[in-house]
Write an enzyme that holds these catalytic residues in place. Structure first.
Site, PDB file in Angstrom:
ATOM      1  N   ALA A 231      19.337  19.172  52.631  1.00  0.00           N
ATOM      2  CA  ALA A 231      19.808  18.278  51.593  1.00  0.00           C
ATOM      3  C   ALA A 231      19.369  18.500  50.363  1.00  0.00           C
ATOM      4  O   ALA A 231      18.090  19.040  50.318  1.00  0.00           O
ATOM      5  CB  ALA A 231      19.965  16.937  51.832  1.00  0.00           C
ATOM      6  N   LYS A 232      19.966  18.015  49.127  1.00  0.00           N
ATOM      7  CA  LYS A 232      19.629  18.121  47.776  1.00  0.00           C
ATOM      8  C   LYS A 232      18.249  17.790  47.799  1.00  0.00           C
ATOM      9  O   LYS A 232      17.247  18.176  47.085  1.00  0.00           O
ATOM     10  CB  LYS A 232      20.435  17.209  47.105  1.00  0.00           C
ATOM     11  CG  LYS A 232      20.480  17.675  45.526  1.00  0.00           C
ATOM     12  CD  LYS A 232      21.871  18.506  45.060  1.00  0.00           C
ATOM     13  CE  LYS A 232      21.844  18.879  43.727  1.00  0.00           C
ATOM     14  NZ  LYS A 232      20.994  20.088  43.408  1.00  0.00           N
ATOM     15  N   ARG A 233      17.876  16.590  48.340  1.00  0.00           N
ATOM     16  CA  ARG A 233      16.475  15.998  48.342  1.00  0.00           C
ATOM     17  C   ARG A 233      15.449  17.094  48.812  1.00  0.00           C
ATOM     18  O   ARG A 233      14.321  16.586  48.634  1.00  0.00           O
ATOM     19  CB  ARG A 233      16.427  14.712  49.026  1.00  0.00           C
ATOM     20  CG  ARG A 233      16.596  14.595  50.270  1.00  0.00           C
ATOM     21  CD  ARG A 233      16.584  13.314  51.339  1.00  0.00           C
ATOM     22  NE  ARG A 233      17.031  13.606  52.687  1.00  0.00           N
ATOM     23  CZ  ARG A 233      18.312  13.463  53.091  1.00  0.00           C
ATOM     24  NH1 ARG A 233      19.198  13.220  51.979  1.00  0.00           N
ATOM     25  NH2 ARG A 233      18.540  13.580  54.504  1.00  0.00           N
ATOM     26  N   ASP A 234      15.663  17.955  49.437  1.00  0.00           N
ATOM     27  CA  ASP A 234      14.772  19.063  50.004  1.00  0.00           C
ATOM     28  C   ASP A 234      14.165  19.748  48.805  1.00  0.00           C
ATOM     29  O   ASP A 234      13.290  20.527  49.206  1.00  0.00           O
ATOM     30  CB  ASP A 234      15.343  19.756  51.041  1.00  0.00           C
ATOM     31  CG  ASP A 234      15.433  19.142  52.298  1.00  0.00           C
ATOM     32  OD1 ASP A 234      14.582  18.056  52.720  1.00  0.00           O
ATOM     33  OD2 ASP A 234      16.631  18.921  53.062  1.00  0.00           O
ATOM     34  N   GLY A 235      14.538  19.517  47.736  1.00  0.00           N
ATOM     35  CA  GLY A 235      13.947  20.198  46.548  1.00  0.00           C
ATOM     36  C   GLY A 235      15.035  21.239  46.004  1.00  0.00           C
ATOM     37  O   GLY A 235      16.064  20.954  45.946  1.00  0.00           O
TER      38      GLY A 235
END
Ligand code: GLU
Length: 306
Positions: A246-250
Site C-alpha cells: 500500500a501507499k503507506r509502505d513508502g
C-alpha cells in the site's frame, strides 16, 4: 464483437482510479498485457470509476502504464459512462424473475444467522421471499433512511466452478449478490461481467484477491447468456510484513521510484526480477521472455531501497 476464438477475443486491465498504481498493480498490468498479446488477443483498458475516484488519478495511471510500454486497443472504457448497459442487464434479469429488492442494512446482514454451510458474510436470504405487504414496509423504511432498496440476484446455485490458468479448478460460493447498491450505483460484480462481455473480453487477468469472486461473476455471466472468460489470477504484492502492498509502505509507485532517481527501465527490471527474469527494460522484454508456467504461486514480497 465476437469473443469465441482467442484470435478475436481480448484481455484487459481494469484499474480503479483511486490513486497511483503501485508496483504490484504495475506487475499485474504487465502480465495482463503479456498474456493477451501472447495469445493474439486485443488488449483493452477499462477504468473502474464507479467508486473511490481521485481527481487526476486516471490520467496518471494511464501515463504510468504507457511509460512501461503497455499499449491498448481502442478508446479507454469508463464504467461511469456505461450505466445504461448495467441497467439493461438488471432489467433482463428482472424480466425473468431473477432479482429481488433488499431492504437490509449491512449490519443486519452481518448479524443475521447465516444459512447452514454458507460462508461467513454471505447473504442470509432475508428479503428473498417477502410478501407484497412486507415489501411495502421495506420500501417505507428505505424512504426513511433516504436510500433505495438494493437489488439482488435470486441465485439458483450455491457454488460455481471456474478454471484459472494457475490455480486450476476453483469452486467458490455464490449467494444472492448485489446488482445495484442502495445508493443506486451498479455493483462491481455486475459491472465487470457486463463490461467484459460487451467488449469481447475472454481472458481476465487480475490480482488474486479477486479469485474467490470469479465463480460468482462467471455464474452471473452464465445467467446473462454470456461466454465465461478464462481467468488468470496473479499473486498479490506484499510488504516485508506480508501485508498487502500500500501507499503507506513508502516509495511504491512508479513516480515515487523516479523521484528517487530510478529509471523506468530499472523499475521494470525489478518487476522482471520478481518473475525470475534479469535485465527486462520494458513490457516488451517480458512479453518476449516470460514463461507463464514459472509464475511463483506466492505473493511478491516487495523490498525496496529507500
Ligand atoms: N478494479 C479492480 C481493481 O483495481 C479490478 C477488477 C477486475 O480486474 O476485475 O482491483
Amino acid at each position: 464483437m465476437p469473443a469465441s476464438s482467442p484470435a478475436s477475443g481480448a484481455g484487459r486491465y481494469a484499474p480503479s482510479p483511486s490513486g497511483d498504481l503501485h508496483l504490484g498493480n504495475l506487475r499485474t498490468a504487465i502480465l495482463a498485457w503479456v498474456l493477451a498479446r501472447r495469445s493474439d488477443r486485443r488488449f483493452l483498458m477499462r477504468v473502474e470509476d464507479l467508486d473511490r475516484v481521485r481527481e487526476g488519478a486516471e490520467q496518471r495511471q494511464l501515463e504510468d502504464l504507457a511509460a512501461l510500454g503497455i499499449d491498448w486497443d481502442g478508446e479507454v472504457i469508463r464504467q461511469s459512462e456505461r450505466t445504461a448497459a448495467y441497467t439493461a442487464a438488471i432489467d433482463q434479469l428482472q424480466e425473468r424473475g431473477m432479482v429481488f429488492e433488499c431492504y437490509c442494512t449491512r449490519r443486519e446482514i452481518l448479524e443475521a444467522p447465516s444459512a447452514p454451510h454458507a460462508p461467513p458474510g454471505s447473504y442470509p436470504g432475508t428479503c428473498r421471499d417477502l410478501t407484497p405487504a412486507q415489501r411495502e414496509q421495506g420500501r417505507a423504511r428505505m424512504r426513511e433512511l433516504r436510500r433505495e432498496p438494493a437489488v439482488r440476484l435470486r441465485a439458483e446455485v450455491t457454488e460455481w466452478t471456474v478454471q484459472d490458468l494457475w490455480a486450476g479448478e476453483v469452486t467458490a460460493a455464490v449467494d444472492d449478490l448485489v446488482l445495484r447498491r442502495g445508493d443506486g450505483v451498479p455493483a462491481y460484480n455486475l459491472a465487470v461481467v457486463v463490461d467484459d462481455a460487451a467488449s469481447g473480453v475472454d481472458q481476465v487477468t487480475r490480482a488474486d484477491d479477486l479469485l474467490s469472486s470469479a465463480p460468482r461473476q462467471a455464474h452471473l455471466a452464465h445467467l446473462l447468456g454470456q461466454e465465461q472468460p478464462t481467468y488468470a489470477h496473479v499473486p498479490l504484492a506484499v510488504n516485508g510484513d506480508g501485508a498487502r502492498l500500500a501507499k503507506r509502505d513508502g516509495a511504491v509507485t512508479l513516480r515515487d521510484r523516479l523521484e528517487r532517481g530510478e529509471t523506468v527501465a530499472e523499475v521494470v527490471e525489478r518487476i522482471g526480477a520478481s518473475l525470475g527474469l534479469t535485465g527486462c527494460c520494458s513490457a516488451a522484454d517480458v512479453l518476449e521472455r516470460w514463461d507463464p508456467a514459472t509464475l511463483p504461486d506466492q505473493p511478491w514480497v516487495v523490498q525496496l531501497p529507500r
